[in-house]
Structure formats: C-alpha cells, structure tokens
Write a protein that holds these residues in place. Sequence first.
Motif, PDB file in Angstrom:
ATOM      1  N   VAL A  13      31.550  45.284   3.602  1.00 50.30           N
ATOM      2  CA  VAL A  13      32.443  46.362   3.991  1.00 50.30           C
ATOM      3  C   VAL A  13      32.117  47.606   3.173  1.00 50.30           C
ATOM      4  N   ASN A  14      32.054  48.744   3.830  1.00 50.27           N
ATOM      5  CA  ASN A  14      31.811  50.026   3.171  1.00 50.27           C
ATOM      6  C   ASN A  14      33.157  50.580   2.700  1.00 50.27           C
ATOM      7  N   ARG A  20      38.275  45.516   3.307  1.00 54.24           N
ATOM      8  CA  ARG A  20      37.892  44.175   3.723  1.00 54.24           C
ATOM      9  C   ARG A  20      38.987  43.548   4.594  1.00 54.24           C
ATOM     10  N   ASP A  21      40.245  43.770   4.236  1.00 56.61           N
ATOM     11  CA  ASP A  21      41.326  43.217   5.051  1.00 56.61           C
ATOM     12  C   ASP A  21      41.284  43.778   6.468  1.00 56.61           C
ATOM     13  N   GLU A  47      35.830  34.907   6.820  1.00 56.93           N
ATOM     14  CA  GLU A  47      36.606  34.865   5.588  1.00 56.93           C
ATOM     15  C   GLU A  47      35.951  35.743   4.540  1.00 56.93           C
ATOM     16  N   ALA A  48      36.726  36.116   3.526  1.00 62.25           N
ATOM     17  CA  ALA A  48      36.185  36.897   2.423  1.00 62.25           C
ATOM     18  C   ALA A  48      35.121  36.081   1.693  1.00 62.25           C
ATOM     19  N   SER A  49      34.034  36.727   1.289  1.00 59.29           N
ATOM     20  CA  SER A  49      32.968  36.048   0.550  1.00 59.29           C
ATOM     21  C   SER A  49      33.498  35.494  -0.766  1.00 59.29           C
ATOM     22  N   ARG A  50      32.893  34.412  -1.225  1.00 62.65           N
ATOM     23  CA  ARG A  50      33.323  33.787  -2.472  1.00 62.65           C
ATOM     24  C   ARG A  50      33.010  34.657  -3.682  1.00 62.65           C
ATOM     25  N   MET A  51      31.871  35.399  -3.612  1.00 63.53           N
ATOM     26  CA  MET A  51      31.373  36.057  -4.826  1.00 63.53           C
ATOM     27  C   MET A  51      31.328  37.576  -4.723  1.00 63.53           C
ATOM     28  N   ARG A  90      32.022  36.584   5.257  1.00 59.56           N
ATOM     29  CA  ARG A  90      31.152  35.602   5.903  1.00 59.56           C
ATOM     30  C   ARG A  90      31.725  35.260   7.277  1.00 59.56           C
ATOM     31  N   VAL A  91      30.905  35.420   8.298  1.00 59.44           N
ATOM     32  CA  VAL A  91      31.320  35.131   9.675  1.00 59.44           C
ATOM     33  C   VAL A  91      30.773  33.759  10.046  1.00 59.44           C
TER      34      VAL A  91
END
Length: 434
Positions: A149-150, A156-157, A171-175, A181-182
């Motif tokens: 996300v820019n 991100r939400d 979902e939001a990336s772990r790191m 991550r799609v």
Amino acid sequence: MARPVDAVVSAFFRARRYIEEADRGRILDLITALLRHHARLGWWLAKHGREDTPRNRLLAWLALDGTRTRDQIQNLFSGKQFAPAPLRDHERGLLGKLQGCTIEHPAMPDEVRFECPEWALEPLKRRFGAALPREMAAMLTDAPLDLRVNPIKATRDGALAALKALGLPAEASRMAPYGIRVHQRFSLSRFAMLKSGEVEIQDEGSQLVARVVDARPGERVVDFCAGAGGKTLAIAAQMANKGHVIACDVMESRLKRGAERFRRAGLHNIETRHLASETDKWVKRHKGSYDRVLVDAPCSGTGTWRRNPDARWRTLGPGLSNLLPLQAGILASAARLVKPAGRLVYATCSLLAEENEEQVAAFLAAHPAFRVVPLREVAPELNFSAHPDYLALTPARHDTDGFFAAVLQREAAQVVEEMAEGVSAEPIDPGPGQ
C-alpha cells in the motif's frame, strides 16, 4: 530458453484475445508445472529414450501428474479445434511406460531431483546444508501475490476493504508494515487501486529490503540500481514525500517506466538519473553527499526461482563468475556517495553466500571506513531473519522470495582520516559481463 517465459506468454495471449480468463488460468498453470519440473521431465524422457520435445514433455507431465487417466489424456489430443493432434503409436507407448509412475524417482541425481542447475548446486549445499531439500521443495510451490500500500495515497485498511468488496481473500502481511497478501489469483484489471498508484505489486521480502534502508523524511537517498523503481517507490513513500531520492540505473528504458510509476503514485521527491556505468562521472561529482545509498545489485536471482521457474534454466546476462566482480565494482563505486555517518545498504535477490555475506566481507576488508550495523539496530522487529546481523529471507523459512540485505555505516572519523591521507576510493573496473 532464450526469452523470459512471462514475455512469451504475454505475446501468446495478446495474439489470442478470444481465450477466456478461466482458460488462461489453466494454460498458465500447465506452463508453470512444465517449468517447475523441467529437469525431472527431461530425465524421464531420457530414461525411456524419447526425444526431448515440447509435445513429449507435455505428454510426460500429464502422465506423471497422476490426476488424469490414460483415456482422459488421449482425449485431450483429439485434433479438434484448438486441440493438439491425436497421439501416435510411439506416444501411446510412452504413456504406457509412465503409467503408475510419479515425477520423483530414487535414481535421480541431486541436480535433477532439486530442479537445480549444476552451477548453483554446490553453492546452495554450502549455504543450506541439511536444510537444502526443504528449501528446494519450497521453490516448487506457488509464489504468493503480495501488494504494498502506498501510504501517500491510501491506507492498508482501505485496501483490504476494497479487496474484500471484490470477493478476494486477503490479509495484512506478517512482516511488512504496508504489505497485503492476497490468497487468490485474479485479473489485476479488477483492482482499481493498482491503476491509481494507491497499491503496487511487490513481494513482501522486497518490501523489507526497503524497510532496512530506513530512509527518513528530509534525507538525501540514492537507489543506485533502481531498475523500474519498485524499491524506490517504497523508500520515497517511507520518507513521506519529503527529502530527495535519486533513482539511478544504466538502462534508461527501465528508468522511463519507473518515472511513470512515480507520477502515478503521487511521489514528487524522486529524480531519475541515467548512468553510463557504475563508475559514471556523476558518482565522483556527488561523493559523500547522501544519507542513504541502496545497492540492489544485479545477481543470479536464485531467490526468485519460485516466482520465475524458468529463470534457473535461462542463460541471459552474466554468469556467476562475472557477476561477483561486477557486484564488487558496483558496491565500491556506490560507497563513494555515502556521507560521513551515512549508510550503505547492499542487497540481492540471491541465496548464495558468494553474492551475499562473502561479498560484504570482501568489501569491508577493502573499505575500513565502513562497519556493519546489526539488523537488530536497524529494524528490531525483523529478528526472524536467518542471520543475526543481516536480513536473510528464504521461501521455505519466510514464505517470501529469497532476499539478502546488509546495512553498512561509514564512520565519520575514518572518513576524515582517509581524506587526510589522500586514500583513493576509485573502484577497479570489473570489465564487461559475458
């Protein structure tokens, strides 16, 4: 394999726009499977004395895949519109020989079993030891689809909500702090945020390389091997559109593509600079002027084999023996741009120690003005890395592309001492690549 497979496939579909999206997906899946099992399919054909042709490879994979009966495979070769010609007697014979077999066989040598070219096998064994089978098995799985996300234009939400509205699980990336991550492949044209510059496609590992650059608003930063600008975008956004980022590359066409991406992303703190070579006069003129310099060096690309399964078998560009001195020359030249107390970040998408830790060790031995900044000081949240001091990601351990990054700081006292003694920082020209 003379051309990257994505270019070949793209041209194939452009010439056949009548193929529907679902069928395109099935074709891509089949092509990917053939590439991922390239060495083992060749081994099976050789074992049975068959010519190594695309048609025989396809036939062998359909037989060894184990998801279709012999009759179902023969029906695919009907000779009807768009279908391949009917099987001949010797092809039906090959089907019979492969009946009940799987793609694996205990007699396969390691380079075949691991789908690994011979030049990379020993370096990878040295790097991973007993973990090599697990790492190579991960290379044969599907690479994830990651987005970044820019933050200049979106949150991100908000991006997650837009994906949910399209029925796409994500979902939001772990790191990565701006990563998503799609969990489903989809036509990218469906997601408007990609066209508007609110979101970019970028592997989570690549996002983390930009994270360890740790550029701050107002700083002066160089992305020395910027390419089409994926990491440049992440760095400039990290700086909140403040300060100055220069995207450099020896290929002007890449920089032009990058400039369009920068404009679309609403980033105004980026300048592009075409360099004739890593020792371009521009480097000498701007010696000691920048707070951060990223060297995302040209490399073997071993860390991207999961995403680009054909890359391990292509011979485009310089081989490893030429890449190592090229990397050293680029790193030494870019180091001149770093100001006292500034940081130099060396990164690759390689899994080989020769291109990573060993390259950094050689640089430090030749440049005592620099020291390693441990990863825990740069990004303590990334303590999952496989190396205590460097960012070291692999597909098996982190479910990202394989990336390496080392953060090196120029010590102010050493710089003053070098200048007083008149020590030259000019690099050795590594000569042209093969």
